[in-house]
Scaffold this motif. Structure first.
Motif, PDB file in Angstrom:
ATOM      1  N   ALA A  40       0.837  -1.201   0.000  1.00  0.00           N
ATOM      2  CA  ALA A  40       0.000   0.000   0.000  1.00  0.00           C
ATOM      3  C   ALA A  40       0.871   1.249   0.000  1.00  0.00           C
ATOM      4  CB  ALA A  40      -0.936   0.003   1.210  1.00  0.00           C
ATOM      5  N   HIS A  41       1.960   1.222   0.752  1.00  0.00           N
ATOM      6  CA  HIS A  41       2.899   2.352   0.729  1.00  0.00           C
ATOM      7  C   HIS A  41       3.455   2.539  -0.685  1.00  0.00           C
ATOM      8  CE1 HIS A  41       3.154   3.300   4.990  1.00  0.00           C
ATOM      9  NE2 HIS A  41       3.309   2.022   5.268  1.00  0.00           N
ATOM     10  N   VAL A  42       3.819   1.445  -1.324  1.00  0.00           N
ATOM     11  CA  VAL A  42       4.386   1.516  -2.678  1.00  0.00           C
ATOM     12  C   VAL A  42       3.367   2.131  -3.632  1.00  0.00           C
ATOM     13  CG1 VAL A  42       5.232   0.147  -4.628  1.00  0.00           C
ATOM     14  CG2 VAL A  42       5.961  -0.417  -2.291  1.00  0.00           C
ATOM     15  N   ARG A  43       2.109   1.686  -3.573  1.00  0.00           N
ATOM     16  CA  ARG A  43       1.062   2.210  -4.463  1.00  0.00           C
ATOM     17  C   ARG A  43       0.832   3.697  -4.252  1.00  0.00           C
ATOM     18  NH1 ARG A  43      -1.450  -2.628  -3.051  1.00  0.00           N
ATOM     19  NH2 ARG A  43      -2.790  -1.554  -1.596  1.00  0.00           N
ATOM     20  N   ARG A  44       1.021   4.167  -3.013  1.00  0.00           N
ATOM     21  CA  ARG A  44       0.835   5.594  -2.729  1.00  0.00           C
ATOM     22  C   ARG A  44       2.086   6.411  -3.041  1.00  0.00           C
ATOM     23  NH1 ARG A  44      -1.754   3.522   2.155  1.00  0.00           N
ATOM     24  NH2 ARG A  44       0.147   4.016   3.290  1.00  0.00           N
ATOM     25  N   GLY A  45       3.144   5.765  -3.516  1.00  0.00           N
ATOM     26  CA  GLY A  45       4.372   6.469  -3.852  1.00  0.00           C
ATOM     27  C   GLY A  45       5.228   6.805  -2.643  1.00  0.00           C
ATOM     28  N   GLU A  46       4.982   6.129  -1.524  1.00  0.00           N
ATOM     29  CA  GLU A  46       5.744   6.365  -0.300  1.00  0.00           C
ATOM     30  C   GLU A  46       6.876   5.356  -0.196  1.00  0.00           C
ATOM     31  OE1 GLU A  46       1.632   7.630   2.035  1.00  0.00           O
ATOM     32  OE2 GLU A  46       2.651   5.775   2.561  1.00  0.00           O
ATOM     33  N   ASP A  47       7.836   5.634   0.645  1.00  0.00           N
ATOM     34  CA  ASP A  47       8.936   4.706   0.895  1.00  0.00           C
ATOM     35  C   ASP A  47       8.504   3.719   1.978  1.00  0.00           C
ATOM     36  OD1 ASP A  47      11.256   3.328   1.357  1.00  0.00           O
ATOM     37  OD2 ASP A  47      12.346   5.033   2.217  1.00  0.00           O
ATOM     38  N   PRO A  48       8.176   2.474   1.602  1.00  0.00           N
ATOM     39  CA  PRO A  48       7.686   1.517   2.600  1.00  0.00           C
ATOM     40  C   PRO A  48       8.748   1.135   3.623  1.00  0.00           C
ATOM     41  CG  PRO A  48       8.051   0.433   0.509  1.00  0.00           C
ATOM     42  CD  PRO A  48       8.248   1.895   0.277  1.00  0.00           C
ATOM     43  N   TRP A  49      10.022   1.277   3.267  1.00  0.00           N
ATOM     44  CA  TRP A  49      11.085   0.908   4.200  1.00  0.00           C
ATOM     45  C   TRP A  49      11.208   1.936   5.321  1.00  0.00           C
ATOM     46  CZ3 TRP A  49      12.251  -3.921   3.867  1.00  0.00           C
ATOM     47  CH2 TRP A  49      12.140  -4.578   2.648  1.00  0.00           C
ATOM     48  N   ALA A  50      10.598   3.104   5.159  1.00  0.00           N
ATOM     49  CA  ALA A  50      10.650   4.145   6.179  1.00  0.00           C
ATOM     50  C   ALA A  50       9.496   4.037   7.177  1.00  0.00           C
ATOM     51  CB  ALA A  50      10.628   5.519   5.519  1.00  0.00           C
ATOM     52  N   CYS A  51       8.563   3.121   6.942  1.00  0.00           N
ATOM     53  CA  CYS A  51       7.413   2.953   7.834  1.00  0.00           C
ATOM     54  C   CYS A  51       7.897   2.509   9.214  1.00  0.00           C
ATOM     55  CB  CYS A  51       6.439   1.928   7.262  1.00  0.00           C
ATOM     56  SG  CYS A  51       5.042   1.588   8.353  1.00  0.00           S
ATOM     57  N   THR A  52       7.359   3.145  10.232  1.00  0.00           N
ATOM     58  CA  THR A  52       7.740   2.800  11.617  1.00  0.00           C
ATOM     59  C   THR A  52       6.698   1.926  12.288  1.00  0.00           C
ATOM     60  OG1 THR A  52       6.705   4.818  12.440  1.00  0.00           O
ATOM     61  CG2 THR A  52       9.051   4.937  11.892  1.00  0.00           C
ATOM     62  N   GLN A  53       5.713   1.464  11.534  1.00  0.00           N
ATOM     63  CA  GLN A  53       4.634   0.678  12.116  1.00  0.00           C
ATOM     64  C   GLN A  53       4.706  -0.795  11.713  1.00  0.00           C
ATOM     65  OE1 GLN A  53       1.502   3.380  10.742  1.00  0.00           O
ATOM     66  NE2 GLN A  53       1.066   3.776  12.895  1.00  0.00           N
ATOM     67  N   GLY A  54       5.893  -1.284  11.417  1.00  0.00           N
ATOM     68  CA  GLY A  54       6.078  -2.710  11.205  1.00  0.00           C
ATOM     69  C   GLY A  54       6.053  -3.200   9.776  1.00  0.00           C
ATOM     70  N   CYS A  55       5.875  -2.325   8.804  1.00  0.00           N
ATOM     71  CA  CYS A  55       5.798  -2.776   7.416  1.00  0.00           C
ATOM     72  C   CYS A  55       7.091  -3.432   6.919  1.00  0.00           C
ATOM     73  CB  CYS A  55       5.359  -1.647   6.507  1.00  0.00           C
ATOM     74  SG  CYS A  55       3.627  -1.185   6.778  1.00  0.00           S
ATOM     75  N   PRO A  56       8.272  -2.864   7.197  1.00  0.00           N
ATOM     76  CA  PRO A  56       9.498  -3.534   6.736  1.00  0.00           C
ATOM     77  C   PRO A  56       9.656  -4.932   7.337  1.00  0.00           C
ATOM     78  CG  PRO A  56       9.979  -1.256   7.273  1.00  0.00           C
ATOM     79  CD  PRO A  56       8.577  -1.540   7.750  1.00  0.00           C
ATOM     80  N   GLU A  57       9.348  -5.065   8.605  1.00  0.00           N
ATOM     81  CA  GLU A  57       9.459  -6.373   9.250  1.00  0.00           C
ATOM     82  C   GLU A  57       8.469  -7.361   8.661  1.00  0.00           C
ATOM     83  OE1 GLU A  57       9.074  -3.478  10.847  1.00  0.00           O
ATOM     84  OE2 GLU A  57      10.998  -3.212  11.845  1.00  0.00           O
TER      85      GLU A  57
END
Length: 110
Positions: free
Chosen positions: A76-93
């Motif tokens: 969802a971060h990718v589709r919104r053009g955001e950096d998913p690796w910068a998410c602090t709510q557990g997305c990278p994990e």
């Protein structure tokens, strides 16, 4: 129906199920100060109560449902053009766990 940034932040926390005390702690305010903010958002949205305000905000596109901590949240971060690796709510994990599971499935299938 123009919500202020503050009202929108409070409404997002209400949508996540936060109590007034949790909202107050998050936004560095008093729990008694949360109630009028929620009430203003309810009134501006023409809602009957806080859950109804959240529902109307979702329908109007003011709030969006967000997933975090799994592959769907990551994409969802990718589709919104955001950096998913910068998410602090557990997305990278969650994405790492998803990819590890897929690798394991491919190994077992081979």
């Amino acid at each position: 129906m123009n919500l202020t940034d503050h009202e929108l932040r409070v409404l997002r926390l209400v949508a996540q199920g936060s109590t007034h005390q949790e909202i107050a702690d998050e936004l560095v305010m008093t729990a008694k100060g949360v109630t009028p903010t929620v009430n203003r958002a309810i009134r501006k949205l023409g809602a009957r109560n806080a859950p109804h305000a959240v529902h109307l905000a979702h329908l109007a596109g003011i709030l969006r449902r967000e997933r975090h901590g799994d592959h769907a949240g990551f994409t969802a971060h990718v589709r919104r053009g955001e950096d998913p690796w910068a998410c602090t709510q557990g997305c990278p994990e969650g994405e790492r766990a998803y990819r590890a599971g897929r690798r394991q499935q491919r190994k077992e299938a081979a």
